[in-house]
Design a protein around this motif. Structure first.
Motif, mmCIF file in Angstrom:
data_model
loop_
_atom_site.group_PDB
_atom_site.id
_atom_site.type_symbol
_atom_site.label_atom_id
_atom_site.label_comp_id
_atom_site.label_asym_id
_atom_site.label_seq_id
_atom_site.Cartn_x
_atom_site.Cartn_y
_atom_site.Cartn_z
ATOM 1 N N MET A 1 0.885 -0.984 0.095
ATOM 2 C CA MET A 1 0.001 -0.015 -0.073
ATOM 3 C C MET A 1 0.867 1.264 0.015
ATOM 4 S SD MET A 1 -3.248 0.878 -0.145
ATOM 5 C CE MET A 1 -3.827 2.644 0.171
ATOM 6 N N LYS A 2 0.669 2.197 -0.581
ATOM 7 C CA LYS A 2 1.237 3.334 -1.024
ATOM 8 C C LYS A 2 1.086 4.361 0.169
ATOM 9 C CE LYS A 2 0.486 6.111 -4.275
ATOM 10 N NZ LYS A 2 0.288 6.792 -5.914
ATOM 11 N N LYS A 3 2.108 4.808 0.803
ATOM 12 C CA LYS A 3 2.110 5.809 1.852
ATOM 13 C C LYS A 3 1.937 7.169 1.177
ATOM 14 C CE LYS A 3 3.235 2.019 4.166
ATOM 15 N NZ LYS A 3 1.944 1.146 4.448
ATOM 16 N N TYR A 4 0.831 7.516 1.093
ATOM 17 C CA TYR A 4 0.404 8.914 0.445
ATOM 18 C C TYR A 4 -0.659 9.507 0.930
ATOM 19 C CZ TYR A 4 0.569 11.667 -3.898
ATOM 20 O OH TYR A 4 0.466 12.730 -4.724
ATOM 21 N N ILE A 5 -0.450 10.659 1.179
ATOM 22 C CA ILE A 5 -1.960 11.532 1.641
ATOM 23 C C ILE A 5 -2.543 11.907 0.395
ATOM 24 C CG2 ILE A 5 -2.504 13.598 2.747
ATOM 25 C CD1 ILE A 5 0.323 13.368 4.197
ATOM 26 N N TYR A 6 -3.892 11.426 0.377
ATOM 27 C CA TYR A 6 -5.113 11.810 -0.890
ATOM 28 C C TYR A 6 -5.620 13.118 -0.617
ATOM 29 C CZ TYR A 6 -3.195 7.356 -2.508
ATOM 30 O OH TYR A 6 -2.545 6.068 -3.026
ATOM 31 N N LYS A 7 -5.616 14.021 -1.245
ATOM 32 C CA LYS A 7 -6.679 14.971 -1.156
ATOM 33 C C LYS A 7 -7.927 14.697 -2.064
ATOM 34 C CE LYS A 7 -7.018 20.002 -0.815
ATOM 35 N NZ LYS A 7 -5.976 21.475 -1.147
ATOM 36 N N LEU A 8 -9.058 14.868 -1.248
ATOM 37 C CA LEU A 8 -10.258 14.759 -1.932
ATOM 38 C C LEU A 8 -11.239 15.689 -2.567
ATOM 39 C CD1 LEU A 8 -11.200 11.947 0.909
ATOM 40 C CD2 LEU A 8 -9.873 11.729 -1.513
ATOM 41 N N SER A 9 -11.805 15.330 -3.545
ATOM 42 C CA SER A 9 -12.809 16.210 -4.268
ATOM 43 C C SER A 9 -14.078 15.666 -4.052
ATOM 44 C CB SER A 9 -12.582 16.176 -5.806
ATOM 45 O OG SER A 9 -13.629 17.143 -6.311
ATOM 46 N N PRO A 10 -15.277 16.428 -3.322
ATOM 47 C CA PRO A 10 -16.373 15.715 -2.948
ATOM 48 C C PRO A 10 -17.473 15.305 -3.784
ATOM 49 C CG PRO A 10 -16.350 18.110 -2.663
ATOM 50 C CD PRO A 10 -15.148 17.653 -3.075
ATOM 51 N N ILE A 34 -10.051 11.764 -6.087
ATOM 52 C CA ILE A 34 -8.823 12.106 -5.603
ATOM 53 C C ILE A 34 -8.543 13.340 -6.397
ATOM 54 C CG2 ILE A 34 -6.125 11.561 -5.729
ATOM 55 C CD1 ILE A 34 -7.323 8.555 -5.221
ATOM 56 N N GLU A 35 -7.910 14.481 -6.001
ATOM 57 C CA GLU A 35 -7.657 15.575 -6.708
ATOM 58 C C GLU A 35 -6.217 15.731 -6.795
ATOM 59 O OE1 GLU A 35 -8.280 19.345 -4.303
ATOM 60 O OE2 GLU A 35 -10.230 18.578 -5.075
ATOM 61 N N ASN A 36 -5.075 14.913 -6.463
ATOM 62 C CA ASN A 36 -3.622 15.131 -6.317
ATOM 63 C C ASN A 36 -2.925 13.864 -6.744
ATOM 64 O OD1 ASN A 36 -4.287 13.812 -3.713
ATOM 65 N ND2 ASN A 36 -2.403 14.628 -3.122
ATOM 66 N N GLY A 37 -1.828 14.129 -7.325
ATOM 67 C CA GLY A 37 -0.811 13.144 -7.439
ATOM 68 C C GLY A 37 -1.220 12.161 -8.924
ATOM 69 N N GLU A 38 -0.369 11.191 -9.007
ATOM 70 C CA GLU A 38 -0.755 10.041 -10.153
ATOM 71 C C GLU A 38 -2.258 9.556 -10.199
ATOM 72 O OE1 GLU A 38 1.262 6.058 -8.513
ATOM 73 O OE2 GLU A 38 2.656 7.559 -9.903
ATOM 74 N N ASP A 39 -2.710 9.411 -9.227
ATOM 75 C CA ASP A 39 -4.157 9.005 -9.030
ATOM 76 C C ASP A 39 -5.173 10.100 -9.151
ATOM 77 O OD1 ASP A 39 -3.313 6.098 -8.727
ATOM 78 O OD2 ASP A 39 -2.828 7.013 -6.407
ATOM 79 N N ASN A 40 -5.034 11.179 -9.540
ATOM 80 C CA ASN A 40 -5.631 12.315 -9.700
ATOM 81 C C ASN A 40 -6.788 11.850 -10.811
ATOM 82 O OD1 ASN A 40 -7.069 14.795 -9.744
ATOM 83 N ND2 ASN A 40 -5.683 15.744 -11.329
ATOM 84 N N GLY A 41 -8.085 12.125 -10.403
ATOM 85 C CA GLY A 41 -9.371 11.726 -10.967
ATOM 86 C C GLY A 41 -9.944 10.503 -10.573
ATOM 87 N N LYS A 42 -9.227 9.774 -9.896
ATOM 88 C CA LYS A 42 -9.907 8.297 -9.564
ATOM 89 C C LYS A 42 -10.808 8.404 -8.279
ATOM 90 C CE LYS A 42 -5.929 5.148 -10.925
ATOM 91 N NZ LYS A 42 -4.632 4.361 -10.429
ATOM 92 N N LYS A 43 -11.773 7.364 -8.373
ATOM 93 C CA LYS A 43 -12.664 7.289 -7.049
ATOM 94 C C LYS A 43 -11.521 6.954 -5.939
ATOM 95 C CE LYS A 43 -16.256 5.823 -9.808
ATOM 96 N NZ LYS A 43 -17.256 4.569 -10.268
ATOM 97 N N VAL A 47 -8.252 3.007 -4.418
ATOM 98 C CA VAL A 47 -6.913 3.087 -3.782
ATOM 99 C C VAL A 47 -7.040 2.861 -2.279
ATOM 100 C CG1 VAL A 47 -6.046 4.820 -5.621
ATOM 101 C CG2 VAL A 47 -6.911 5.446 -3.068
ATOM 102 N N ILE A 48 -8.122 2.524 -1.667
ATOM 103 C CA ILE A 48 -8.436 2.281 -0.112
ATOM 104 C C ILE A 48 -8.078 0.892 0.028
ATOM 105 C CG2 ILE A 48 -9.585 4.233 0.289
ATOM 106 C CD1 ILE A 48 -12.047 2.197 0.608
ATOM 107 N N GLU A 49 -7.725 0.508 1.451
ATOM 108 C CA GLU A 49 -7.840 -0.715 1.906
ATOM 109 C C GLU A 49 -9.244 -1.173 2.218
ATOM 110 O OE1 GLU A 49 -4.491 1.115 4.707
ATOM 111 O OE2 GLU A 49 -6.336 2.015 3.745
#
Length: 275
Positions: A1-10, A34-43, A47-49
């Motif tokens: 699991m990537k140790k990354y802080i995900y900023k969220l778009s509601p 998700i609204e940041n990083g390489e996963d930007n735009g994904k639900k 990415v969650i556990e």
């Protein structure tokens, strides 16, 4: 699991009484993204556990007029009748007009048969209990508790990951009501105590924990046993881990995977949500 802080778009939802933003949602009725990083735009669910069992949903709710008088079922009833978890929730008041109030509970001594007659007679408004609220108040609403948000209030709602609501009364607005199911699940005896909690810093329910964090300069933590989520309720700053840095402002919401060390810097107040 990537140790990354995900900023969220509601997920944003307009209603007849105002609006709500599903700030951290893995629910099929409204995903946050998700609204940041390489996963930007994904639900965020991508990415969650434990994505099939994600336990909570975080919302921001703005009531311009009163919501329906409603109640939510517990796990047992909801699993049997709705194939869903139940819905216990907590509210943190972000904004409130002068003399703002919430509906929380019914007058003591009523049973199912009596309340049915009262509702059918159109007299329910005379049996509702209200509490006054102001900015910074915290209200715990266990399943089975009759409740409603009145106009002029904005709040954070932390709840079980469920979208099951039974309307008992809707002020004559013509929407579908769920009288039978609502009467089935109401906690008439007040076994699950809910109400206003003054100056809270920590609360633990069977489903989630919430802690109020006041950051003056720096706050460090590690999500050792499961995810952490934060929503900013005042001020601004940053949060960073080994992988990335995220800017934080009012109402911003983030998701932090398990086993992630992080530091928060700035001057702000946040709600920390975990399980």
């Amino acid at each position: 699991m990537k140790k990354y802080i995900y900023k969220l778009s509601p997920f944003f939802k307009e209603t007849i009484w105002g609006w709500e933003k599903w700030a951290l949602s893995c629910h099929e009725n409204g995903y946050s993204f998700i609204e940041n990083g390489e996963d930007n735009g994904k639900k965020i669910i991508d990415v969650i556990e434990d994505k099939n069992k994600f336990p909570i949903l975080i919302k921001v709710i703005k009531a311009d007029s009163v919501l329906s008088v409603q109640v939510h079922p517990d796990d047992a009833y909801s699993q049997k009748h709705e194939n869903s978890s139940g819905k216990t929730e907590c509210w943190y008041i972000l904004e409130a007009k002068e003399n703002a109030s919430l509906i929380l509970g019914i007058k003591k001594g009523l049973n199912k048969e009596e309340l049915y007659k009262i509702v059918k007679k159109g007299d329910i408004e005379n049996y509702l209990q209200e509490i006054n609220v102001s900015k910074g108040d915290f209200i715990y609403i266990p399943s089975g508790t009759i409740h409603s948000i009145k106009g002029g209030i904005k709040l954070v709602e932390v709840q079980q990951n469920s979208d099951i609501t039974y309307r008992l009364y809707d002020w004559g607005r013509g929407r579908k009501e769920h009288l039978k199911k609502a009467l089935d699940v109401i906690d008439y005896e007040g076994k699950n105590k809910g109400g206003k909690i003054e100056k809270f810093k920590f609360i633990e329910t069977p489903y989630f924990k919430i802690k109020k964090i006041n950051v003056k300069e720096k706050y460090k933590d590690v999500s050792k046993n499961g995810f952490h989520s934060y929503i900013v309720v005042q001020g601004s700053g940053i949060i960073k881990c080994a992988e990335n840095v995220v800017e934080l402002n009012y109402e911003d919401t983030i998701y932090i995977p398990r086993e992630t060390a992080y530091v928060i810097k700035g001057k702000m107040t946040l709600l920390k949500i975990a399980t």
